[in-house]
Enzyme design. Structure first.
Site, PDB file in Angstrom:
ATOM      1  N   GLN A 106       0.842  -1.194   0.000  1.00  0.00           N
ATOM      2  CA  GLN A 106       0.000   0.000   0.000  1.00  0.00           C
ATOM      3  C   GLN A 106       0.883   1.253   0.000  1.00  0.00           C
ATOM      4  O   GLN A 106       1.188   1.807   1.046  1.00  0.00           O
ATOM      5  CB  GLN A 106      -0.906  -0.020   1.244  1.00  0.00           C
ATOM      6  CG  GLN A 106      -1.903   1.087   1.311  1.00  0.00           C
ATOM      7  CD  GLN A 106      -3.063   0.884   0.363  1.00  0.00           C
ATOM      8  OE1 GLN A 106      -3.380  -0.237  -0.004  1.00  0.00           O
ATOM      9  NE2 GLN A 106      -3.677   1.954  -0.046  1.00  0.00           N
ATOM     10  N   PHE A 107       1.295   1.703  -1.200  1.00  0.00           N
ATOM     11  CA  PHE A 107       2.176   2.858  -1.272  1.00  0.00           C
ATOM     12  C   PHE A 107       1.521   4.122  -0.735  1.00  0.00           C
ATOM     13  O   PHE A 107       2.203   5.033  -0.277  1.00  0.00           O
ATOM     14  CB  PHE A 107       2.689   3.079  -2.704  1.00  0.00           C
ATOM     15  CG  PHE A 107       1.696   3.738  -3.617  1.00  0.00           C
ATOM     16  CD1 PHE A 107       1.692   5.120  -3.768  1.00  0.00           C
ATOM     17  CD2 PHE A 107       0.778   2.992  -4.330  1.00  0.00           C
ATOM     18  CE1 PHE A 107       0.784   5.735  -4.616  1.00  0.00           C
ATOM     19  CE2 PHE A 107      -0.138   3.590  -5.169  1.00  0.00           C
ATOM     20  CZ  PHE A 107      -0.135   4.972  -5.321  1.00  0.00           C
ATOM     21  N   THR A 108       0.196   4.182  -0.730  1.00  0.00           N
ATOM     22  CA  THR A 108      -0.488   5.398  -0.286  1.00  0.00           C
ATOM     23  C   THR A 108      -0.326   5.669   1.210  1.00  0.00           C
ATOM     24  O   THR A 108      -0.660   6.752   1.681  1.00  0.00           O
ATOM     25  CB  THR A 108      -1.992   5.364  -0.640  1.00  0.00           C
ATOM     26  OG1 THR A 108      -2.609   4.271   0.038  1.00  0.00           O
ATOM     27  CG2 THR A 108      -2.193   5.221  -2.141  1.00  0.00           C
TER      28      THR A 108
END
Length: 145
Positions: free
Chosen positions: A78-80
Site C-alpha cells: 500500500q504505497f499510499t
C-alpha cells in the site's frame, strides 16, 4: 516501513482476471489484515523487524498475538500509506518508495513472517486490488519502523 493493521474475523483481496474478479488472497480469523507501505530508507532488516513485530504484537482477543494463536495474516502492499496531504488538495507520494524498491521489501516481510511460522496470504503488488474485511473490535493500529 509503515503498516496499518486491523484485527479481522475474515479478509480477502481480489483483482480483475480474464474471467472477472479473482480472489488472490484470503484469511479466516481471528487474524490480521496488514497494509504495508515502504519509504526510501527502508531495508531488508527493517522488513524483518516489522514481520517480527506483526507476528508477536498482542492485539488479538485476550491479549494474544498471531504467534500465540497461529492466527493468519493478509499482507497487502500500500504505497499510499506514505501519501502527504498536509498542503493543498492533492496528496503527494514523494515519500513512497518506487515499485522496484518497494516490491522486494514487501516480499521480505512476507518471507520473514512465513519463516516465523505464520500462515500468510497476499495481494498482488501494483495491481488494482479490492480489499474486503470484517474488522473485529474494531481494532486498527499504525506501526512505524
Amino acid at each position: 516501513m509503515r503498516a496499518v493493521l486491523q484485527v479481522v474475523t475474515e479478509a480477502s483481496v481480489t483483482v480483475d482476471g480474464d474471467d472477472g474478479e479473482v480472489t488472490v488472497g484470503s484469511i479466516a480469523g481471528p487474524g490480521l489484515c496488514v497494509l504495508v507501505g515502504v519509504t526510501h530508507t527502508d531495508t531488508p532488516e527493517i522488513a524483518r523487524r516489522l514481520a517480527a513485530k506483526l507476528w508477536s504484537l498482542r492485539v488479538l482477543d485476550g491479549e494474544k498475538s498471531c504467534s500465540d494463536l497461529a492466527a493468519p495474516l493478509l499482507v497487502i502492499s500500500q504505497f499510499t500509506l506514505y501519501g502527504d496531504a498536509r498542503k493543498g488538495r492533492r496528496p503527494t507520494w514523494n515519500e513512497a518508495a518506487p515499485g522496484p524498491v518497494a516490491e522486494p521489501l514487501v516480499a521480505e516481510v512476507v518471507a520473514a513472517l512465513r519463516a516465523l511460522g505464520a500462515e500468510v496470504a497476499t495481494g498482488v503488488f501494483g495491481a488494482d486490488m479490492r480489499v474486503a474485511l470484517v474488522n473485529d473490535g474494531p481494532m486498527t493500529l499504525v506501526v512505524d519502523m
